[in-house]
Design a protein around this motif. Sequence first.
Motif, PDB file in Angstrom:
ATOM      1  N   LEU A  99       0.816  -1.217   0.000  1.00  0.00           N
ATOM      2  CA  LEU A  99       0.000   0.000   0.000  1.00  0.00           C
ATOM      3  C   LEU A  99       0.847   1.264   0.000  1.00  0.00           C
ATOM      4  O   LEU A  99       0.357   2.342  -0.352  1.00  0.00           O
ATOM      5  N   GLY A 100       2.099   1.139   0.420  1.00  0.00           N
ATOM      6  CA  GLY A 100       3.031   2.260   0.344  1.00  0.00           C
ATOM      7  C   GLY A 100       2.508   3.528   0.971  1.00  0.00           C
ATOM      8  O   GLY A 100       2.089   3.572   2.127  1.00  0.00           O
ATOM      9  N   ALA A 101       2.484   4.616   0.182  1.00  0.00           N
ATOM     10  CA  ALA A 101       2.119   5.944   0.681  1.00  0.00           C
ATOM     11  C   ALA A 101       0.641   6.061   1.029  1.00  0.00           C
ATOM     12  O   ALA A 101       0.216   7.073   1.603  1.00  0.00           O
ATOM     13  N   ALA A 102      -0.154   5.050   0.706  1.00  0.00           N
ATOM     14  CA  ALA A 102      -1.579   5.105   1.048  1.00  0.00           C
ATOM     15  C   ALA A 102      -1.802   5.010   2.554  1.00  0.00           C
ATOM     16  O   ALA A 102      -2.893   5.315   3.042  1.00  0.00           O
ATOM     17  N   LEU A 103      -0.767   4.584   3.294  1.00  0.00           N
ATOM     18  CA  LEU A 103      -0.857   4.505   4.749  1.00  0.00           C
ATOM     19  C   LEU A 103      -0.112   5.667   5.381  1.00  0.00           C
ATOM     20  O   LEU A 103       0.927   6.106   4.881  1.00  0.00           O
ATOM     21  N   ASP A 104      -0.642   6.153   6.491  1.00  0.00           N
ATOM     22  CA  ASP A 104      -0.011   7.249   7.225  1.00  0.00           C
ATOM     23  C   ASP A 104       1.163   6.680   8.021  1.00  0.00           C
ATOM     24  O   ASP A 104       0.976   5.933   8.978  1.00  0.00           O
ATOM     25  N   ARG A 105       2.371   7.021   7.621  1.00  0.00           N
ATOM     26  CA  ARG A 105       3.567   6.485   8.271  1.00  0.00           C
ATOM     27  C   ARG A 105       4.212   7.501   9.209  1.00  0.00           C
ATOM     28  O   ARG A 105       5.406   7.424   9.499  1.00  0.00           O
ATOM     29  N   SER A 106       3.433   8.435   9.714  1.00  0.00           N
ATOM     30  CA  SER A 106       3.978   9.459  10.608  1.00  0.00           C
ATOM     31  C   SER A 106       4.600   8.816  11.839  1.00  0.00           C
ATOM     32  O   SER A 106       4.034   7.889  12.428  1.00  0.00           O
ATOM     33  N   GLU A 107       5.761   9.318  12.236  1.00  0.00           N
ATOM     34  CA  GLU A 107       6.452   8.805  13.415  1.00  0.00           C
ATOM     35  C   GLU A 107       6.318   9.802  14.561  1.00  0.00           C
ATOM     36  O   GLU A 107       7.305  10.273  15.130  1.00  0.00           O
ATOM     37  N   ASP A 108       5.078  10.124  14.900  1.00  0.00           N
ATOM     38  CA  ASP A 108       4.824  11.120  15.937  1.00  0.00           C
ATOM     39  C   ASP A 108       4.302  10.510  17.229  1.00  0.00           C
ATOM     40  O   ASP A 108       3.884  11.226  18.134  1.00  0.00           O
ATOM     41  N   GLY A 109       4.298   9.171  17.312  1.00  0.00           N
ATOM     42  CA  GLY A 109       3.826   8.503  18.518  1.00  0.00           C
ATOM     43  C   GLY A 109       2.326   8.378  18.614  1.00  0.00           C
ATOM     44  O   GLY A 109       1.817   7.746  19.542  1.00  0.00           O
ATOM     45  N   ALA A 110       1.590   8.956  17.663  1.00  0.00           N
ATOM     46  CA  ALA A 110       0.127   8.906  17.695  1.00  0.00           C
ATOM     47  C   ALA A 110      -0.378   7.702  16.899  1.00  0.00           C
ATOM     48  O   ALA A 110       0.295   7.199  15.994  1.00  0.00           O
ATOM     49  N   LEU A 111      -1.575   7.254  17.256  1.00  0.00           N
ATOM     50  CA  LEU A 111      -2.227   6.169  16.528  1.00  0.00           C
ATOM     51  C   LEU A 111      -3.045   6.774  15.397  1.00  0.00           C
ATOM     52  O   LEU A 111      -3.910   7.624  15.625  1.00  0.00           O
ATOM     53  N   HIS A 112      -2.774   6.351  14.169  1.00  0.00           N
ATOM     54  CA  HIS A 112      -3.472   6.873  12.998  1.00  0.00           C
ATOM     55  C   HIS A 112      -4.344   5.764  12.412  1.00  0.00           C
ATOM     56  O   HIS A 112      -3.830   4.742  11.947  1.00  0.00           O
ATOM     57  N   CYS A 113      -5.659   5.952  12.456  1.00  0.00           N
ATOM     58  CA  CYS A 113      -6.598   4.947  11.962  1.00  0.00           C
ATOM     59  C   CYS A 113      -7.449   5.535  10.842  1.00  0.00           C
ATOM     60  O   CYS A 113      -7.693   6.750  10.804  1.00  0.00           O
ATOM     61  N   PRO A 114      -7.923   4.694   9.918  1.00  0.00           N
ATOM     62  CA  PRO A 114      -8.714   5.195   8.794  1.00  0.00           C
ATOM     63  C   PRO A 114     -10.074   5.710   9.248  1.00  0.00           C
ATOM     64  O   PRO A 114     -10.597   5.297  10.289  1.00  0.00           O
ATOM     65  N   GLU A 115     -10.641   6.604   8.465  1.00  0.00           N
ATOM     66  CA  GLU A 115     -11.998   7.062   8.719  1.00  0.00           C
ATOM     67  C   GLU A 115     -12.977   5.935   8.386  1.00  0.00           C
ATOM     68  O   GLU A 115     -12.706   5.093   7.522  1.00  0.00           O
ATOM     69  N   PRO A 116     -14.133   5.900   9.061  1.00  0.00           N
ATOM     70  CA  PRO A 116     -15.091   4.806   8.823  1.00  0.00           C
ATOM     71  C   PRO A 116     -15.548   4.683   7.378  1.00  0.00           C
ATOM     72  O   PRO A 116     -15.898   3.585   6.928  1.00  0.00           O
ATOM     73  N   ASP A 117     -15.559   5.804   6.636  1.00  0.00           N
ATOM     74  CA  ASP A 117     -16.076   5.749   5.269  1.00  0.00           C
ATOM     75  C   ASP A 117     -14.986   5.494   4.227  1.00  0.00           C
ATOM     76  O   ASP A 117     -15.258   5.513   3.023  1.00  0.00           O
ATOM     77  N   GLU A 118     -13.758   5.249   4.661  1.00  0.00           N
ATOM     78  CA  GLU A 118     -12.701   4.960   3.695  1.00  0.00           C
ATOM     79  C   GLU A 118     -12.936   3.589   3.061  1.00  0.00           C
ATOM     80  O   GLU A 118     -13.387   2.654   3.735  1.00  0.00           O
ATOM     81  N   PRO A 119     -12.646   3.446   1.774  1.00  0.00           N
ATOM     82  CA  PRO A 119     -12.899   2.167   1.103  1.00  0.00           C
ATOM     83  C   PRO A 119     -11.997   1.064   1.644  1.00  0.00           C
ATOM     84  O   PRO A 119     -10.879   1.330   2.098  1.00  0.00           O
ATOM     85  N   PRO A 120     -12.470  -0.184   1.602  1.00  0.00           N
ATOM     86  CA  PRO A 120     -11.646  -1.305   2.066  1.00  0.00           C
ATOM     87  C   PRO A 120     -10.499  -1.576   1.103  1.00  0.00           C
ATOM     88  O   PRO A 120     -10.467  -1.064  -0.023  1.00  0.00           O
ATOM     89  N   VAL A 121      -9.567  -2.398   1.558  1.00  0.00           N
ATOM     90  CA  VAL A 121      -8.422  -2.771   0.734  1.00  0.00           C
ATOM     91  C   VAL A 121      -8.345  -4.289   0.657  1.00  0.00           C
ATOM     92  O   VAL A 121      -8.887  -5.007   1.506  1.00  0.00           O
ATOM     93  N   THR A 122      -7.674  -4.780  -0.373  1.00  0.00           N
ATOM     94  CA  THR A 122      -7.435  -6.211  -0.532  1.00  0.00           C
ATOM     95  C   THR A 122      -5.946  -6.427  -0.767  1.00  0.00           C
ATOM     96  O   THR A 122      -5.371  -5.831  -1.690  1.00  0.00           O
TER      97      THR A 122
END
Length: 508
Positions: A99-122
């Motif tokens: 998925l590469g850049a499609a994921l939030d790879r921030s190294e700020d110690g915070a938990l980054h989760c997708p919004e509920p309406d984001e499309p699923p992935v396979t």
Amino acid sequence: MLRPSPRTGLLLLGALLAALPGCDDVEVFVPLPDQSGPAGVLDGTVTYAGPRPCTKDGHVVGAAIVLGFDTRLLPPPEGLGTSAASIDVIPGDELFGGLGAALDRSEDGALHCPEPDEPPVTVSVPWRLSPLAAGTYQVRGFYDHDGNFDPTFSIANLPTRGDVVGGAIENATEVLGGAAPRYRAITIAAPIPETGTRVSGIAVTLGLSLPLERPLFHVAEVLAPASGVTQSPGEVVMASDFQLETFSPANPAGTEASLLRLRLAAGVPGSEVARAAKPPLSLPVGGEPAPTLTYARQDVNGDGAIDGDDHVPDSALIPALFPISVFAKQDDKEPLTSQAAPAVLLQGLTIYDDLVTTATLGPEPLNEPRDSALIGVRPAALCMYPTEPERGGVLVLSHKTDKEGNDIIAERDVAQVEAALSRQFGRTIEVAFGCLPEGSYALSLIYGTGQAWTVPNEAGVCAPSEAETADVCGARPRLASQSAVLRIGPPDDSAYCAEHPTPAACAR
């Protein structure tokens, strides 16, 4: 969650090494030191279809867990297994690497989760299970979305709400529509050649997101009959010769009052919530939504329909419900380990309000979260050796009749009960009458998804190396509510047990 022990690290490392692709020129599978002789390998591709994962500090949270189960030791509710024959763990970074850049790879110690309406992935990656002995296996799995899986602790070794489950399933499309899964039976034929054997190309699909947490509970109330039961803090004792006062379809209220009943409340007592919610236990309590126990109908015969055929073994009038309740005899020397040879089980009766209300439940779907569940304890034990079907088994009832002379199982129905149990467990099961096997029994609640919770567990029982006080095991919190046990104790009438002893098949 509980911190991984050195043993956990070795187990996960071994699973990760097993997943690495090897040379395909020479297929030689060397067994681990504790397994003699050549071994087998199962491998294939696991496909995840679901929501994007969360990330933290530049890494994907969680992992895909692939489990191989001997079909003689399937996990509840289908079987009596307590652990997988082999496990593979694929880190989230590997599974979602494409998925590469499609994921939030921030190294700020915070938990980054997708919004509920984001499309699923396979996404897909290889998996491998080894070493395996000759036998027939099912492959099951899940994606641990919140990263709280730990195979060495019973309070952290199963999927939780939001995890995406599946396996090597023959009817994956129907399962997404609500049908029960049919897992593929995969055979490693005997004898295994000296170079080992490999079954490849096994497709594992993870695509069903779990809506419920595990059925976390504590014993909130003991509803004891007039005789045969005593209790003390953390322990309920039922005499091995316990006899029901009344067992009659014509008197459901009297029948219910004759049973030892436990009211199991969801979560932990209020006094334990703060300690339970914090690390290292990190139990799902103290927040929103509040813990619940969800009632649902069981499709007992697996025909895809909820109807009058889906009832408890005792009576066609009482529908079979989730959560299933099972009391498993514990090992005398290891209090958190179920006795395996033989396995001894008492199945509880899940009651919706009361027996009358339970009996009048219609065929309509039931999916009702509640703050508690009512469980009756049947005075009957099933004893068998799970991996040795040729030895058969026995269902021992403490008495042939209740105290009023009503049959517990009518003589004309014994053969029918034996035949039904024999089909269910794949071995000859006989009905016997005698005193119940004495010892301590752990209580498990089990959902149809296989999610379960067992008391006692590590949150309430200290390890031998830990100093124990009322609230502490060594340096960690201890939850007294998670240490409760049912004990089958000495008989009230020793002469009865001398005349009607516990069957030899139940003896260790």
